[in-house]
Design a protein around this motif. Sequence first.
Motif, PDB file in Angstrom:
ATOM      1  N   GLU A 201       0.821  -1.209   0.000  1.00 36.36           N
ATOM      2  CA  GLU A 201       0.000   0.000   0.000  1.00 36.36           C
ATOM      3  C   GLU A 201       0.856   1.261   0.000  1.00 36.36           C
TER       4      GLU A 201
ATOM      5  N   PHE B 151       0.081   4.799  -2.146  1.00 33.62           N
ATOM      6  CA  PHE B 151      -0.874   5.351  -1.203  1.00 33.62           C
ATOM      7  C   PHE B 151      -1.445   6.674  -1.688  1.00 33.62           C
TER       8      PHE B 151
ATOM      9  N   ARG C 152      -3.075  10.020  -0.549  1.00 35.75           N
ATOM     10  CA  ARG C 152      -3.184  10.810   0.672  1.00 35.75           C
ATOM     11  C   ARG C 152      -4.585  11.372   0.901  1.00 35.75           C
TER      12      ARG C 152
ATOM     13  N   LYS D  15      -7.054   9.656   1.236  1.00 36.40           N
ATOM     14  CA  LYS D  15      -7.735   8.657   2.061  1.00 36.40           C
ATOM     15  C   LYS D  15      -7.340   8.736   3.538  1.00 36.40           C
ATOM     16  N   ILE D  16      -6.568   9.750   3.888  1.00 35.85           N
ATOM     17  CA  ILE D  16      -6.198   9.954   5.290  1.00 35.85           C
ATOM     18  C   ILE D  16      -7.422  10.417   6.082  1.00 35.85           C
ATOM     19  N   GLU D  17      -7.583   9.886   7.286  1.00 38.04           N
ATOM     20  CA  GLU D  17      -8.616  10.335   8.207  1.00 38.04           C
ATOM     21  C   GLU D  17      -7.943  10.994   9.410  1.00 38.04           C
TER      22      GLU D  17
ATOM     23  N   LEU E  30      -3.282  11.100  12.705  1.00 36.99           N
ATOM     24  CA  LEU E  30      -3.710  10.563  11.418  1.00 36.99           C
ATOM     25  C   LEU E  30      -3.986   9.066  11.513  1.00 36.99           C
TER      26      LEU E  30
ATOM     27  N   SER F  69      -5.383   5.762   8.587  1.00 33.97           N
ATOM     28  CA  SER F  69      -5.784   5.429   7.225  1.00 33.97           C
ATOM     29  C   SER F  69      -6.384   4.035   7.208  1.00 33.97           C
ATOM     30  N   TYR F  70      -6.957   3.677   6.052  1.00 35.36           N
ATOM     31  CA  TYR F  70      -7.475   2.315   5.899  1.00 35.36           C
ATOM     32  C   TYR F  70      -6.364   1.292   6.074  1.00 35.36           C
TER      33      TYR F  70
ATOM     34  N   THR G 177       2.531   6.415  11.415  1.00 38.78           N
ATOM     35  CA  THR G 177       1.524   6.654  10.361  1.00 38.78           C
ATOM     36  C   THR G 177       1.796   7.947   9.605  1.00 38.78           C
TER      37      THR G 177
ATOM     38  N   THR H 116       2.113   8.230   5.575  1.00 44.48           N
ATOM     39  CA  THR H 116       1.239   9.005   4.701  1.00 44.48           C
ATOM     40  C   THR H 116       1.999  10.038   3.876  1.00 44.48           C
TER      41      THR H 116
END
Length: 267
Positions: free
Chosen positions: A24, A28, A30, A32-34, A41, A43-44, A90, A94
């Motif tokens: 991933e 990746f 970015r 999709k960052i939560e 941060l 992510s999935y 993380t 990211t």
Amino acid sequence: MDLQQLCQRVIEIARHAGDFIKHEAENFDRSKIEMKGFNNLVSYVDKQAEAQLVDDLRKALPEAGFITEEETATERGETYNWIIDPLDGTTNFTHGLHHFAVSIGLMKGDEVVLGVIYNPMHNECFYATKGNGAYLNDKQIHVSDAPALKDSLIATGFPYYDFDLTQQYLQVLGAFMGTSHGVRRIGSAALDLAYVAAGRFEGFFEYNLNAWDVAAGVVIVKEAGGKLSKFTDGGDYIFGREIVASNGNIHNEMLKTIALHWKQALS
């Protein structure tokens, strides 16, 4: 229980999760960052890796409970508990900085007896079980024999929230800068601890940490011959949210350096 045999199984589990994370990382997105909170941060990738780890570790030791960063599993075991960070670092991940790790610790009662830290981007797996030494990819490792702080390289981490003690922390950093070979901040507490165990750093300190940041590294440092404490000697450095790890030789110097400024912050 054969801890060494279980450790080999956990290494396989960590490498399995690491393979997913590495794949991933290469593509990746970015977007999709939560955000769990300010500068916190997720992510999935964190979530899927943790779910995979929990599933595999349940099969390896069915009676164990879990303490997990993303709360995939929250049930506690009577004797054994896995403490998991599926992706320590993380923020590095990211941003495409390949310094992060899978971190898995096993507690028996209130003691960590097994730890595995795996950096999939560098194919480095650090691991230890109580009483059996610490290893990096099957080669035994030991802490540095540097005798004093002036001969040492120190690692730390900066807080990404709760900045009330920033000025005091900067004073501590300044003190270490002036009395050591330097200070490094590379964004993964688990790997910082592993690097102390491997003799790459002589010492590491940080506050505002969680158990999953340090659990695996604690047993690896111990088995490599190092020493651990809170910012004042002793204390619960697994759940106490602060830790000092060293090669042992410089531990008292580190504590004294921190105390010069940190006690002022807490008074």
